[in-house]
Design an enzyme around this catalytic site. Structure first.
Site, PDB file in Angstrom:
ATOM      1  N   CYS A 183      80.352  36.370  29.829  1.00 46.57           N
ATOM      2  CA  CYS A 183      80.356  36.660  28.396  1.00 46.57           C
ATOM      3  C   CYS A 183      80.940  38.045  28.140  1.00 46.57           C
ATOM      4  O   CYS A 183      81.069  38.861  29.046  1.00 46.57           O
ATOM      5  CB  CYS A 183      78.961  36.494  27.797  1.00 46.57           C
ATOM      6  SG  CYS A 183      77.927  37.935  27.990  1.00 46.57           S
ATOM      7  N   ASP A 565      89.635  85.118  29.695  1.00 45.43           N
ATOM      8  CA  ASP A 565      88.339  85.259  29.062  1.00 45.43           C
ATOM      9  C   ASP A 565      87.482  86.021  30.047  1.00 45.43           C
ATOM     10  O   ASP A 565      87.902  86.284  31.173  1.00 45.43           O
ATOM     11  CB  ASP A 565      87.795  83.915  28.594  1.00 45.43           C
ATOM     12  CG  ASP A 565      86.946  83.206  29.603  1.00 45.43           C
ATOM     13  OD1 ASP A 565      86.079  82.450  29.198  1.00 45.43           O
ATOM     14  OD2 ASP A 565      87.170  83.396  30.817  1.00 45.43           O
TER      15      ASP A 565
HETATM   16  N1  LIG Z   1      74.055  79.152  24.200  1.00 47.37           N
HETATM   17  C1  LIG Z   1      74.006  80.461  23.986  1.00 47.37           C
HETATM   18  N2  LIG Z   1      72.918  81.156  24.349  1.00 47.37           N
HETATM   19  C2  LIG Z   1      72.846  82.486  24.155  1.00 47.37           C
HETATM   20  N3  LIG Z   1      73.817  83.194  23.610  1.00 47.37           N
HETATM   21  C3  LIG Z   1      74.912  82.580  23.215  1.00 47.37           C
HETATM   22  C4  LIG Z   1      75.081  81.191  23.389  1.00 47.37           C
HETATM   23  N4  LIG Z   1      76.283  80.825  22.923  1.00 47.37           N
HETATM   24  C5  LIG Z   1      76.848  81.957  22.478  1.00 47.37           C
HETATM   25  N5  LIG Z   1      76.049  83.002  22.642  1.00 47.37           N
HETATM   26  C6  LIG Z   1      76.305  84.386  22.249  1.00 47.37           C
HETATM   27  O1  LIG Z   1      77.580  84.425  21.604  1.00 47.37           O
HETATM   28  C7  LIG Z   1      78.501  85.188  22.374  1.00 47.37           C
HETATM   29  C8  LIG Z   1      79.838  84.520  22.351  1.00 47.37           C
HETATM   30  O2  LIG Z   1      79.765  83.317  23.060  1.00 47.37           O
HETATM   31  P1  LIG Z   1      81.043  82.577  23.614  1.00 47.37           P
HETATM   32  O3  LIG Z   1      80.573  81.375  24.310  1.00 47.37           O
HETATM   33  O4  LIG Z   1      82.018  82.408  22.484  1.00 47.37           O
HETATM   34  O5  LIG Z   1      81.735  83.613  24.606  1.00 47.37           O
HETATM   35  P2  LIG Z   1      81.277  84.114  26.056  1.00 47.37           P
HETATM   36  O6  LIG Z   1      80.957  82.972  26.892  1.00 47.37           O
HETATM   37  O7  LIG Z   1      80.257  85.176  25.958  1.00 47.37           O
HETATM   38  O8  LIG Z   1      82.541  84.898  26.560  1.00 47.37           O
HETATM   39  P3  LIG Z   1      83.958  84.365  27.063  1.00 47.37           P
HETATM   40  O9  LIG Z   1      84.724  84.124  25.827  1.00 47.37           O
HETATM   41  O10 LIG Z   1      84.467  85.539  27.833  1.00 47.37           O
HETATM   42  O11 LIG Z   1      83.733  83.165  27.909  1.00 47.37           O
HETATM   43  C9  LIG Z   1      77.890  85.306  23.747  1.00 47.37           C
HETATM   44  O12 LIG Z   1      78.260  86.479  24.384  1.00 47.37           O
HETATM   45  C10 LIG Z   1      76.400  85.285  23.431  1.00 47.37           C
HETATM   46  O13 LIG Z   1      75.993  86.560  23.061  1.00 47.37           O
END
Ligand SMILES: Nc1ncnc2c1ncn2[C@@H]1O[C@H](COP(=O)(O)OP(=O)(O)OP(=O)(O)O)[C@@H](O)[C@H]1O
Ligand SMILES: [Zn+2]
Length: 869
Positions: A183, A565
């Site tokens: 099926c 990054d």
């Molecule tokens: N899931 C999360 N938990 C805690 N903080 C967060 C989370 N997502 C984002 N942030 C906060 O927002 C910021 C930016 O997050 P983003 O994921 O855009 O970049 P990143 O991972 O820090 O850096 P990159 O761009 O170098 O990878 C982080 O540095 C953190 O402070």
């Protein structure tokens, strides 16, 4: 649409449309939410169609952020910020009529050099109903997208060129009887599972007979059956399986060439010493021409009949011409030299080809598998299933990808990463097929069938990359298409004009024209480019750098900027919590730590992981979280008990207008130390502040200075705050920093540079980099060995986390570009010199052939030099 490749394709396509304001991909549901101001969805659907995917509109968006009131007739209305949810079907494995064509894949054993490609291209490109051609000279396959009712006309056309095209679908069509399949539910299950597999070209279900017919690559048969078993079915191979294995081409006989060579030498000697009558010289020469040149004549004749002036045609004309004007020994020598040159060239190309196949031989054929009864049995790796437990002894090569369950050892991962320094491995770590276990015994659980191992995927990608032509290759192809007929016409003119117009001697000018024909051969030029590119790709693969095509190998040499990054690229991506400040005291400080950890525990983001781990280590309890949500570039949100909490960065605090002087100065102080600060808050108060710090990879500093030595401008694009970003950047010596970058900001930063005329590469690992990676001229992924998608989606995949490979890639690119330039100028230069020598009467035919052969060999060896990098 179920992988990042397609997301990227669609993103690039739709970006070009006016009136598109946002794209929101959901790969797991294969839906795409398009924010747009278009009057209808048709342009979007058309654009997606042009990518060979099918898009069906689901509904108008009822997105909560939409500024439009719900419309009574949602389909007809034009909205100020209309949203359309589009479901796309993944169709590149099973093309349907709606995308306008069917893809037939042929195996053509005789097709292994650009001469044959040109011949086939000329023949098929003009054919009615043929839409596009895709050549892969390494695998000797040709993909034809066409509208023809059958493949017969294509096969016939190729046959008329003296080559045999075996449809790949027919050679491996397997009929499988599955008694439980009667099926559509089961059909869907099997279809979903198999259509995602590499190497499956088509599925035909017959539910009445309970037979599934699969068109597939021969090597995926076992994993395919395993997948069907994995769904709980019992597949039985039908007895009348139409499975034929393509026969290998017979090895070329060497004695006609040897005989030809001897005869040619003999003819030359007798002619020179005048020791024998002229008829004997002619007879010997004839033996030489036929012995060494019969296949050249055959191929030349086919080419001429198809109005194609390839090397074989030119040689046939030149040699025939020489015979006609009585230059017997010369005709013989030319033919023999040409045959020898062809042979050496073929061998050299084989060497480049084998460089890639050599990678595959790194995996052993056998693995030691644990049986249900507790015994260990040697099994062919192709028969090992996902989930089996394997044992590797010290000194043994790993046969399959898997995760270590017992034992620890150091493993030499050079075949994958190019890094020969062994890596310590313990339970929980990934183990890759082809790597070498050093001193300890290991037991691991298989995670992928042999045909889908990381190494197999690398090899597959390198093979595919060969079909993706470099700009130089296109230039050379085009150039030789004009050059050869051009010189041919010129030779004709040289043969007839001087005798007719200026009273020149017929013999002299016809002879010079024949020399020109030999000079007209673009062989060296045509052959050197693919050899160089393939050598470059293979050399890179051995260093753990996977380049997805000649285009990227060449573009790499032009890069002016490289963007990174931060998290996971410059740093280890495994931050640790360093500070914790409760802002509002209510009972124990652990109360907020527990709330933060509970939220953080739900996220994969490195910052969250650091916070969750810190609390877990202290034994702080984790609570249930409802309505968990990630806020891109900001943080996360969720409900604990009846209260909604947020955990995120300063941007989030600002947006909620919860800023205070203390918070601001504390945050800045921590950020200047290179730490990342996040806060726990609700909609009205900030409860606590956490700081985490990531460490810079020791290799990053070295990598950045290597890049700067190469003259590359470096810049960091990070979602993290500017202070932290600046601190980290100065630790590694990066030129420029941009913090607080949302995914779209990263994309516009790349675009901005490109608009100034720069060639920009981007190195990233996260989801937040995907748009920028797609926009960059070259998107580089790091640590690709562990992740499935990186190998498939990046333009260049670096197998481990070592940024120095980015510099290696650029260096190799530049070397390849130099070799390409050397080869092209050398090949054209020699031709130009010969053109002059010929016209002034200083060149003889065999000198021309000798020079041509010499140049061909030199450029091929020059290209192969890259292999030794
Ligand atoms: N899931 C999360 N938990 C805690 N903080 C967060 C989370 N997502 C984002 N942030 C906060 O927002 C910021 C930016 O997050 P983003 O994921 O855009 O970049 P990143 O991972 O820090 O850096 P990159 O761009 O170098 O990878 C982080 O540095 C953190 O402070
Ligand atoms: Zn896909």
């Amino acid at each position: 649409m179920d992988c990042l490749t397609e997301e990227r394709l669609i993103r690039q396509k739709l970006k070009a449309l006016n009136g598109i304001s946002s794209l929101d991909f959901d790969l797991s549901n294969r839906t795409l939410l398009v924010g747009h101001t278009l009057s209808s969805e048709t342009p979007i659907i058309e654009a997606i169609k042009s990518l060979h995917m099918q898009a069906e509109p689901l509904e108008r968006s009822k997105h909560p952020t939409s500024c439009c009131a719900p419309k009574p007739n949602p389909v007809a209305a034009v909205s100020c910020c209309g949203g359309s949810t589009i479901k796309t079907a993944h169709t590149h494995t099973t093309p349907s009529a709606s995308q306008g064509g069917q893809l037939s894949i042929f195996k053509i054993e005789q097709m292994d050099c650009p001469t044959e490609e040109g011949l086939i291209r000329n023949k098929l490109e003009g054919m009615a109903g043929v839409q596009s051609l895709e050549f892969n000279l390494l695998k000797r396959t040709l993909g034809v997208r066409h509208l023809l009712p059958s493949e017969e006309p294509i096969k016939k056309a190729i046959l008329s060129l003296g080559m045999k095209a075996e449809p790949v679908n027919d050679t491996t069509r397997t009929r499988i009887r599955i008694m439980q399949m009667d099926c559509p539910t089961e059909e869907k299950l099997i279809r979903d599972k198999l259509s995602r597999m590499e190497g499956i070209l088509g599925l035909d279900f017959n539910l009445i007979q309970r037979v599934l017919t699969v068109h597939h690559d021969p090597e995926v048969l076992t994993p395919m059956l395993d997948n069907i078993r994995g769904l709980g079915f019992t597949p039985e191979l039908e007895a009348d399986t139409a499975q034929q294995t393509a026969s290998l081409p017979a090895a070329k006989k060497w004695w006609p060439l040897a005989l030809g060579g001897m005869s040619a030498l003999g003819a030359e000697l007798l002619h020179f010493t005048q020791a024998a009558p002229e008829w004997l010289v002619a007879a010997l020469a004839l033996v030489a021409v036929l012995g060494s040149g019969l296949s050249t004549y055959k191929k030349g004749w086919i080419a001429l009949r198809n109005r194609n002036l390839n090397i074989n045609a030119l040689m046939s004309i030149a040699v025939t011409g020489a015979i006609l004007i009585g230059q017997w020994p010369e005709a013989a020598m030319v033919m023999v030299l040409f045959a020898i040159a062809e042979l050496i060239e073929a061998k050299s190309i084989d060497r480049a080809r084998n460089a890639i196949e050599g990678l595959m031989q790194l995996t052993p054929d056998q693995a030691t598998v644990l049986q249900a009864d507790g015994h260990w049995v040697e099994k062919a790796v192709n028969n090992v299933r996902v989930g089996d437990r394997i044992r590797v002894k010290p000194g043994e090569r790993v046969g399959l990808d898997g995760i270590i369950e017992q034992g620890s050892s150091s493993v030499n991962q050079a075949p994958i990463t190019g890094e020969s320094l062994p890596v310590e491995k313990a339970p929980g770590d990934m183990l890759f097929a082809g790597t070498i276990n050093q001193e300890g015994a290991l037991e691991f659980r298989v995670t992928a069938p042999a045909s889908q191992s990381t190494l197999a995927r690398i090899i597959h990608a390198v093979e595919e990359a060969q079909g993706n032509k470099a700009p130089t290759q296109r230039f050379v192809d085009q150039f030789s298409r004009i050059y050869t007929p051009g010189v041919f016409l010129f030779a004709l003119a040289v043969a007839v004009l001087p005798p007719l117009v200026m009273g020149g001697e017929w013999f002299t000018w016809i002879y010079r024209a024949l020399v020109l024909l030999v000079v007209a051969c673009p062989c060296a030029l045509v052959i050197s480019t693919p050899v160089t590119i393939v050598s470059g790709l293979a050399a890179a693969a051995r260093k753990g750098i996977l380049i997805k095509g000649g285009l990227y190998l060449e573009t790499g040499s032009k890069l002016t900027h490289l963007a990174f990054d931060k998290t996971g690229t410059l740093t280890h991506g495994r931050p640790e919590q360093t500070d914790y400040f409760p802002v509002e005291m209510q009972g124990s400080p652990d109360v907020y730590a527990s709330v933060a950890a509970s939220l953080a525990n739900r996220s994969d983001h490195p910052v969250s992981k650091a916070i969750a781990n810190a609390s877990l280590r202290k034994g702080i309890s984790i609570q249930e979280v409802d309505h968990f949500e990630a806020l891109a570039g900001r943080g996360i949100r969720g409900q604990i008990g009846s209260h909604i909490y947020l955990l995120g960065n300063y941007r989030l605090v600002e947006e909620r207008k919860l800023v205070s002087d203390w918070l601001k100065s504390k945050t800045q102080e921590l950020e200047r130390q290179g730490k990342t600060v996040v806060m726990l808050m609700d909609e009205s108060r900030v409860f606590a502040l956490f700081a985490v710090a990531d460490t810079v990879k020791p290799s990053s500093r070295e990598a950045i200075s290597a890049l700067q030595t190469l003259g590359i401008k470096t810049l960091t694009l990070t979602g993290d705050n500017p202070h932290t970003a600046q601190t980290i950047a100065s630790q590694v010596g990066i030129d420029q920093v941009r913090g607080n970058q949302l995914p779209d900001d990263k994309l516009s930063a790349v675009k901005e540079l490109q608009q100034k005329g720069y060639v920009v590469g981007m190195v990233g690992d996260g989801i937040n980099d995907a748009p920028a990676l797609a926009q960059a001229d070259i998107g580089l992924a790091m640590g690709a060995a562990g992740t499935d998608t990186a190998i498939e989606t990046a333009d260049v995949a670096l197998m481990d986390d070592d940024l120095r490979k980015a510099a290696d890639f650029i260096r190799l690119s530049r070397q390849a570009a130099t070799v390409l330039k050397q080869n092209i100028s050398f090949a054209i230069g020699i031709k130009a010199i010969f053109l002059i020598f010929t016209l002034t009467g200083h060149a003889t035919m065999w000198m021309a052939v000798f020079a041509d052969m010499g140049v061909s060999l030199l450029v091929v060896f020059n290209g192969l030099r890259l292999l030794r990098q």
